[in-house]
Motif scaffolding. Sequence first.
Motif, short mmCIF file in Angstrom:
data_model
loop_
_atom_site.label_atom_id
_atom_site.label_comp_id
_atom_site.label_asym_id
_atom_site.label_seq_id
_atom_site.Cartn_x
_atom_site.Cartn_y
_atom_site.Cartn_z
N TYR A 132 17.30 -38.03 50.89
CA TYR A 132 17.43 -38.36 49.47
C TYR A 132 17.55 -39.86 49.28
N GLU A 133 18.33 -40.51 50.13
CA GLU A 133 18.54 -41.95 50.01
C GLU A 133 17.23 -42.71 50.14
N GLN A 134 16.38 -42.31 51.08
CA GLN A 134 15.10 -42.97 51.25
C GLN A 134 14.22 -42.75 50.03
N SER A 135 14.22 -41.54 49.52
CA SER A 135 13.36 -41.23 48.37
C SER A 135 13.74 -42.05 47.15
N ILE A 136 15.04 -42.16 46.85
CA ILE A 136 15.42 -42.92 45.65
C ILE A 136 15.17 -44.40 45.85
N CYS A 137 15.35 -44.90 47.06
CA CYS A 137 15.08 -46.32 47.32
C CYS A 137 13.61 -46.63 47.09
N TYR A 138 12.72 -45.88 47.74
CA TYR A 138 11.30 -46.14 47.59
C TYR A 138 10.85 -45.91 46.14
N GLY A 139 11.38 -44.88 45.51
CA GLY A 139 11.00 -44.59 44.13
C GLY A 139 11.42 -45.67 43.16
N PHE A 140 12.65 -46.15 43.28
CA PHE A 140 13.14 -47.21 42.39
C PHE A 140 12.29 -48.47 42.51
N MET A 141 11.93 -48.82 43.74
CA MET A 141 11.14 -50.03 43.93
C MET A 141 9.77 -49.91 43.28
N ARG A 142 9.17 -48.74 43.36
CA ARG A 142 7.87 -48.54 42.73
C ARG A 142 7.99 -48.60 41.20
N ILE A 143 9.02 -47.96 40.66
CA ILE A 143 9.26 -48.01 39.21
C ILE A 143 9.56 -49.44 38.77
N MET A 144 10.29 -50.18 39.60
CA MET A 144 10.64 -51.55 39.26
C MET A 144 9.39 -52.40 39.08
#
Length: 271
Positions: A132-144
């Motif tokens: 989960y931690e990896q998914s939210i990290c990668y996802g946030f950066m893409r959204i950013m």
Amino acid sequence: MDRGGCQMSGGGGGPDRHGTVTLEDLESFSEDQVSDSGNASVEEGEAMGEDENSDRLLRYWQEVARGHQVEVFQDMAEPIQQLSTNNQGRSHRQHIPFTVLARKEKCGELLYEKRHYEKGQWACITMREKTYEQSICYGFMRIMKYICQQNSLGDYLGMTLPIVTVVHTDENHSVISHDVIVAYYLPAEYQAQPPQPHDNEIVIEAWPATVVYIRPFSGPTNEVTIINQIAAMAELLDSPALCVNDSFIVAGYTNPAHSNRQNEIWFLERR
């Protein structure tokens, strides 16, 4: 899959490995912190070229990120610069509007709240990482990156809170699926005509009006804490069967590095 600027280093997704750098980290960061960290004066900061200042911001965040087992790559320099400065006075964070329908308290403490959210446009990306931690990290950066000019307007869109993740569990609420949706609510001025993302894995979705039951909690968000919060909320609800049983939302409001991070777990009422 392009991981969009950050990488979790080290192994495992246990309770001690919950650190990530998110939009809230970067948007709340100020130029003064860079100057303080490098013993530079405000005047020296103002005299810096834009490229040099951007590099300093990136180095600062790379240093911060290492403490969270995250690597921030060079292509994040411009988004970090965007979210760390005033952005022409548009740094105010909009909160997603809602109406409170009911509250349940005990001894003055909020146990849960029933809210109604109107329909709205969201930018969403589905991540399928090992934890989960990896998914939210990668996802946030893409959204950013989408927020910071990688959109059809070529403009900085501004922050909204909370940033949410949609998680799925098994029937017993004991395991979280590797598919995690990271979602950003479009600011009010873009709801009618959402800017289109350059990243073809980010999709604009119209979420219908929804009634949710929310429970606030503080601290880290990882697989263990989310499962525990789902179980705690299910025990508090008078009729948990009224809610969707296998999909939940985790809403984050504050810096995940903060010792008292503010979050919510959302149960969605069946339609």
